[in-house]
Motif scaffolding. Structure first.
Motif, PDB file in Angstrom:
ATOM      1  N   ALA A 257       0.836  -1.205   0.000  1.00  0.00           N
ATOM      2  CA  ALA A 257       0.000   0.000   0.000  1.00  0.00           C
ATOM      3  C   ALA A 257       0.869   1.253   0.000  1.00  0.00           C
ATOM      4  O   ALA A 257       0.598   2.216  -0.739  1.00  0.00           O
ATOM      5  CB  ALA A 257      -0.935  -0.008   1.207  1.00  0.00           C
ATOM      6  N   PHE A 258       1.916   1.270   0.819  1.00  0.00           N
ATOM      7  CA  PHE A 258       2.823   2.413   0.837  1.00  0.00           C
ATOM      8  C   PHE A 258       3.466   2.611  -0.533  1.00  0.00           C
ATOM      9  O   PHE A 258       3.613   3.747  -1.006  1.00  0.00           O
ATOM     10  CB  PHE A 258       3.904   2.230   1.909  1.00  0.00           C
ATOM     11  N   SER A 259       3.865   1.507  -1.167  1.00  0.00           N
ATOM     12  CA  SER A 259       4.498   1.612  -2.483  1.00  0.00           C
ATOM     13  C   SER A 259       3.541   2.183  -3.515  1.00  0.00           C
ATOM     14  O   SER A 259       3.908   3.057  -4.319  1.00  0.00           O
ATOM     15  CB  SER A 259       4.995   0.241  -2.938  1.00  0.00           C
ATOM     16  N   VAL A 260       2.288   1.704  -3.505  1.00  0.00           N
ATOM     17  CA  VAL A 260       1.302   2.163  -4.474  1.00  0.00           C
ATOM     18  C   VAL A 260       1.011   3.653  -4.295  1.00  0.00           C
ATOM     19  O   VAL A 260       0.988   4.428  -5.257  1.00  0.00           O
ATOM     20  CB  VAL A 260       0.006   1.337  -4.349  1.00  0.00           C
ATOM     21  N   VAL A 261       0.805   4.070  -3.065  1.00  0.00           N
ATOM     22  CA  VAL A 261       0.499   5.479  -2.813  1.00  0.00           C
ATOM     23  C   VAL A 261       1.713   6.353  -3.114  1.00  0.00           C
ATOM     24  O   VAL A 261       1.576   7.461  -3.648  1.00  0.00           O
ATOM     25  CB  VAL A 261       0.017   5.677  -1.369  1.00  0.00           C
ATOM     26  N   ALA A 262       2.904   5.854  -2.809  1.00  0.00           N
ATOM     27  CA  ALA A 262       4.119   6.629  -3.082  1.00  0.00           C
ATOM     28  C   ALA A 262       4.331   6.839  -4.579  1.00  0.00           C
ATOM     29  O   ALA A 262       4.846   7.884  -4.995  1.00  0.00           O
ATOM     30  CB  ALA A 262       5.330   5.926  -2.478  1.00  0.00           C
ATOM     31  N   GLU A 263       3.946   5.861  -5.386  1.00  0.00           N
ATOM     32  CA  GLU A 263       4.068   6.032  -6.837  1.00  0.00           C
ATOM     33  C   GLU A 263       3.212   7.190  -7.327  1.00  0.00           C
ATOM     34  O   GLU A 263       3.568   7.881  -8.289  1.00  0.00           O
ATOM     35  CB  GLU A 263       3.651   4.736  -7.542  1.00  0.00           C
ATOM     36  N   ARG A 264       2.107   7.419  -6.641  1.00  0.00           N
ATOM     37  CA  ARG A 264       1.197   8.486  -7.060  1.00  0.00           C
ATOM     38  C   ARG A 264       1.539   9.832  -6.435  1.00  0.00           C
ATOM     39  O   ARG A 264       1.467  10.868  -7.096  1.00  0.00           O
ATOM     40  CB  ARG A 264      -0.241   8.087  -6.692  1.00  0.00           C
ATOM     41  N   LEU A 265       1.930   9.804  -5.134  1.00  0.00           N
ATOM     42  CA  LEU A 265       2.133  11.059  -4.417  1.00  0.00           C
ATOM     43  C   LEU A 265       3.596  11.416  -4.169  1.00  0.00           C
ATOM     44  O   LEU A 265       3.898  12.540  -3.778  1.00  0.00           O
ATOM     45  CB  LEU A 265       1.404  11.014  -3.065  1.00  0.00           C
ATOM     46  N   GLY A 266       4.484  10.476  -4.365  1.00  0.00           N
ATOM     47  CA  GLY A 266       5.892  10.749  -4.124  1.00  0.00           C
ATOM     48  C   GLY A 266       6.385  10.097  -2.845  1.00  0.00           C
ATOM     49  O   GLY A 266       5.613   9.770  -1.953  1.00  0.00           O
ATOM     50  N   THR A 267       7.686   9.915  -2.763  1.00  0.00           N
ATOM     51  CA  THR A 267       8.315   9.240  -1.633  1.00  0.00           C
ATOM     52  C   THR A 267       9.480  10.074  -1.127  1.00  0.00           C
ATOM     53  O   THR A 267      10.288  10.545  -1.919  1.00  0.00           O
ATOM     54  CB  THR A 267       8.862   7.858  -2.051  1.00  0.00           C
ATOM     55  N   PRO A 268       9.591  10.251   0.200  1.00  0.00           N
ATOM     56  CA  PRO A 268      10.783  10.917   0.719  1.00  0.00           C
ATOM     57  C   PRO A 268      11.995  10.026   0.496  1.00  0.00           C
ATOM     58  O   PRO A 268      11.968   8.839   0.821  1.00  0.00           O
ATOM     59  CB  PRO A 268      10.476  11.085   2.216  1.00  0.00           C
ATOM     60  N   ARG A 269      13.056  10.567  -0.069  1.00  0.00           N
ATOM     61  CA  ARG A 269      14.235   9.779  -0.384  1.00  0.00           C
ATOM     62  C   ARG A 269      15.371  10.076   0.584  1.00  0.00           C
ATOM     63  O   ARG A 269      15.725  11.235   0.790  1.00  0.00           O
ATOM     64  CB  ARG A 269      14.720  10.093  -1.806  1.00  0.00           C
ATOM     65  N   ALA A 270      15.928   9.042   1.180  1.00  0.00           N
ATOM     66  CA  ALA A 270      17.079   9.227   2.057  1.00  0.00           C
ATOM     67  C   ALA A 270      18.311   9.516   1.225  1.00  0.00           C
ATOM     68  O   ALA A 270      18.458   9.033   0.112  1.00  0.00           O
ATOM     69  CB  ALA A 270      17.295   7.975   2.906  1.00  0.00           C
ATOM     70  N   ASP A 271      19.233  10.327   1.769  1.00  0.00           N
ATOM     71  CA  ASP A 271      20.455  10.678   1.043  1.00  0.00           C
ATOM     72  C   ASP A 271      21.401   9.498   0.901  1.00  0.00           C
ATOM     73  O   ASP A 271      22.211   9.430  -0.006  1.00  0.00           O
ATOM     74  CB  ASP A 271      21.180  11.830   1.748  1.00  0.00           C
TER      75      ASP A 271
END
Length: 430
Positions: free
Chosen positions: A406-420
């Motif tokens: 679910a997190f992956s699906v929503v992140a594809e649509r809304l974006g994901t915070p990326r660690a450095d």
């Protein structure tokens, strides 16, 4: 963080109700900033995240929301005991014997044998001399007010639970805060607060929103330097951490070196109520002086019986705690692998932070649509906008995998915070 549908800060603020005045021209006491303002911001964007009625829970980690089955990834029922057959049976039996209420305070007509048995059992389990049961965990925190006299000073972690904050404020003494999990700053505050009264250091064990554990050994050492007492609220680590599940004090090897432990039974014990445990003299002082204990109807019989039965299960089924830690690692590591930084947590409380409340609300709504319920939080409950995801022993690997999908699906649509940089696997505090 990359997102779609970004908004302007002014637009967000425009959605927040402003303080109004009464018909007589004075400020309206009820028009204060708070959670209702966040709710207004979210509802303006079609997100209804608070006070949602759940139609029921199942024994296998699901809840019924709006007529559909969703993964409950926001519960504090860490060991999954609120629907355990032994716990349910004990509650039903207690109602048949004692009724639904004791209809009185503990000090007068409200004490029953179940209360005394629960206090003795919890004191023994926590390795303390005595315990006093309160009707709620919040009331147990409020009882701290009776330990804070006019010349006394209490020092609290800036992110302590609201019950501890209110308990200290209600006392007659002075309240000081120190930076989150910062023993050096605590030392500075203690050094600058010399006086004739006593001193208390008050901290959560595991912090309820971000899931990190207090540095108890360091806090104990600093408290000892200044002759201060140490009080630990183990609401979120009781039943979860330690060799036997007695909490962070056990995990840190400080069972016999704390001056008071506060526990709520609404988390790992699947019931409700609170307890204050420690040296007998300390417990007696609060039992006879804390208003939240003296002037409240006692814990209902069903809740006391349920907590006693849950303690039986906690001790008899350590595999529940093992599963909880395994699933917590799986969720932490899985979220980090797709770019969500869950630091500083090392526990079943898994925080996912966002730049603002509307962005967090959009993600919460997306997860809900995907069949996963989490907790959406923001100021004043949390320092930052966040989703607080929790793992319980009622779940298993397929549940966690569904949460990660679910997190992956929503992140594809809304974006994901990326660690450095890549994050190491999480190591749970035991």
């Amino acid at each position: 963080m990359t997102t779609t549908g970004s908004h302007d800060k002014a637009d967000e603020m425009a959605s927040i109700p402003t303080e109004s005045t009464t018909s007589h021209g004075g400020a309206d006491p009820f028009a204060k900033n708070g959670l209702h303002d966040i709710e207004a911001v979210l509802k303006a964007r079609g997100v209804d995240a608070f006070y949602r009625a759940v139609q029921g829970w199942t024994e296998d980690g699901y809840a019924l929301l709006d007529g559909r089955e969703v993964v409950m990834a926001g519960s504090n029922d860490y060991l999954g005991l609120s629907r355990h057959p032994r716990v349910l049976a004990a509650a039903v039996e207690a109602i048949g014997r004692y009724g639904t209420s004791v209809s009185g305070s503990r000090a007068l007509n409200g004490t029953i044998e179940l209360h005394e048995a629960l206090e003795a059992r919890l004191a023994r389990f926590l390795g303390q001399e005595a315990a006093a049961v309160a009707t709620t965990g919040f009331q147990a925190g409020l009882a701290l007010s009776a330990a804070l006299g006019r010349d006394d000073v209490a020092f609290g972690d800036i992110r302590n639970h609201a019950s501890l904050v209110d308990g200290m404020r209600m006392g007659l003494g002075t309240v000081r805060s120190y930076r989150h999990c910062d023993p050096d700053h605590l030392r500075q505050r203690l050094r600058a607060s010399a006086g004739p009264g006593g001193r208390l250091v008050v901290t959560d064990g595991v912090f309820s929103m971000e899931g990190d554990a207090a540095p108890l050994r360091a806090l104990r050492e600093v408290a000892d330097e200044f002759g201060a007492r140490l009080i630990v609220d183990s609401a979120h680590d009781f039943g979860v951490l330690g060799r036997s599940g007695a909490g962070l004090t056990e995990s840190a090897g400080l069972t016999d070196r704390v001056d008071l432990i506060i526990v709520t039974m609404s988390k790992a014990l699947g019931s409700t109520g609170g307890v204050i445990a420690g040296p007998a003299a300390n417990v007696r002082q609060l039992r006879y002086n804390a208003r939240s204990l003296l002037f409240s109807a006692a814990l209902p019989p069903a809740s006391a019986a349920a907590a006693l039965a849950a303690l039986d299960v906690l001790e008899a089924e350590p595999e529940r705690r093992d599963r909880l830690h395994r699933l917590s690692r799986l969720l932490h590591d899985g979220l980090r692998a797709i770019g969500f930084d869950t630091r500083p947590s090392t526990t079943p409380i898994v925080p996912v932070t966002f730049p603002d409340v509307p962005t967090a609300g959009a993600f919460w709504a997306g997860l809900c649509e995907a069949g996963v319920i989490t907790n959406l939080s923001g100021p004043p409950a949390a320092k930052r906008a966040m989703l607080r995801v929790t793992v319980t022993a009622a779940l298993d690997t397929p549940h966690v995998e569904r949460v990660l999908r679910a997190f992956s699906v929503v992140a594809e649509r809304l974006g994901t915070p990326r660690a450095d940089e890549p994050l190491p696997p999480v190591e749970l505090t035991r």
